[in-house]
Write an enzyme that holds these catalytic residues in place. Structure first.
Site, PDB file in Angstrom:
ATOM      1  N   SER A  91     -17.798  30.794 -28.185  1.00  0.00           N
ATOM      2  CA  SER A  91     -16.412  30.803 -27.710  1.00  0.00           C
ATOM      3  C   SER A  91     -16.378  30.796 -26.190  1.00  0.00           C
ATOM      4  CB  SER A  91     -15.687  32.048 -28.229  1.00  0.00           C
ATOM      5  OG  SER A  91     -14.446  32.234 -27.564  1.00  0.00           O
ATOM      6  N   TYR A 130     -14.452  40.577 -31.101  1.00  0.00           N
ATOM      7  CA  TYR A 130     -14.726  39.137 -31.153  1.00  0.00           C
ATOM      8  C   TYR A 130     -15.569  38.708 -29.951  1.00  0.00           C
ATOM      9  CZ  TYR A 130     -13.924  34.114 -31.541  1.00  0.00           C
ATOM     10  OH  TYR A 130     -14.092  32.751 -31.649  1.00  0.00           O
TER      11      TYR A 130
END
Length: 275
Positions: A150, A163
């Site tokens: 990410s 996350y």
């Protein structure tokens, strides 16, 4: 009559496993890899979607149920693939989950259970996929292991802490694997997308109108004017890294964010306001 050659298939003869392959980035990548000649194994826990995609792609694709957080299921995935196709060339560790709506949450409001869950799937699943793909690829003296990470590995404050921790761990894992596996001709790379709407992105809500709204918002917040990142952009990055065109590319984190992570928007806005 001279025959006209068809389009070059960049993965002709290769065998690829794609975890999280039933929807979103994974499904888009499965279709693109298949178009480029690969035999594709779609791994997911979304059985109906996965089987439907395998049926759509036809004989060179199959679906295998796999919860990547469970080692026995990852072992079965890899062993079944090798038994069916005789080899494994590409392992795309793409399966992942988010916390809540995927938006930043205060650390004091974050739950340890969320951290455990995200680490188990996002980081643990990536670790297990790499581990058991390596068993096969070492014997072949060649292979490609990819991870979906990410943009939050490059710029902070864009997601929840669990996350961000899980995806940063994926990048660290990829980097640490690179020197070990390079000795066996195995390339290891990460792909880190900017925000996009996929099946895992709960922020999109339900319906096409919500999807379009979120895509427009992400496009406006982005740096590259006139473009919206969609799953096919990540699939194309994966295709390049999996292909022989990237034969000497290993150990990188390919950030696909239109330049977002290299810009300080607050500084840019401040400068522009004074011009």
């Amino acid at each position: 009559m001279t025959s006209v050659a068809g389009p070059h298939k960049r993965l002709e003869g290769k065998v690829a496993i794609i975890t999280g392959g039933a929807s979103g980035i994974g499904a888009c990548t499965a279709e693109l890899f298949h178009e480029n000649g690969a035999k594709v194994v779609i791994a997911d826990i979304q059985d109906d979607l996965g089987q439907a995609l395998a049926t759509k792609l036809g004989g060179k694709a199959c679906y295998i149920h796999c919860d990547v957080s469970k080692e026995d299921e990852v072992i079965n995935l890899v062993d079944t693939t090798v038994a069916k196709y005789g080899r494994l060339d590409i392992m795309f560790n793409n399966a992942g989950i988010i916390e809540g709506q995927g938006l930043p949450v205060s650390v004091v409001e974050s739950e340890k259970s969320d951290l455990d869950r995200l680490l188990s799937v996002n980081l643990g699943g990536a670790f297990l996929g790499a581990k058991h793909a390596t068993r096969v690829m070492v014997q072949q003296r060649k292979g490609c292991i990819l991870f979906t990470s990410s943009v939050c590995t490059s710029i902070a404050g864009l997601s929840g802490h669990a996350y961000a921790a899980s995806k940063s761990g994926v990048c660290g894992l990829a980097k640490n694997l690179t020197p070990e596996l390079g000795k066996y001709g195995i390339r290891v790379n990460c792909i880190s997308p900017y925000g996009l709407v996929t099946g895992v992105s709960n922020v999109s809500g339900e319906g096409e109108a919500n999807r379009e709204f979120v895509e427009a918002m992400l496009s406006e917040l982005g740096t590259l004017s006139g473009q919206t990142l969609r799953a096919d952009g990540i699939a194309k990055a994966a295709l390049f890294l999996a292909s022989d065109e990237a034969y000497y590319v290993s150990g990188i984190n390919m950030v696909v964010d239109g330049g977002y992570s290299v810009v300080n928007p607050r500084l840019v806005d401040s400068i522009n306001s004074k011009l």
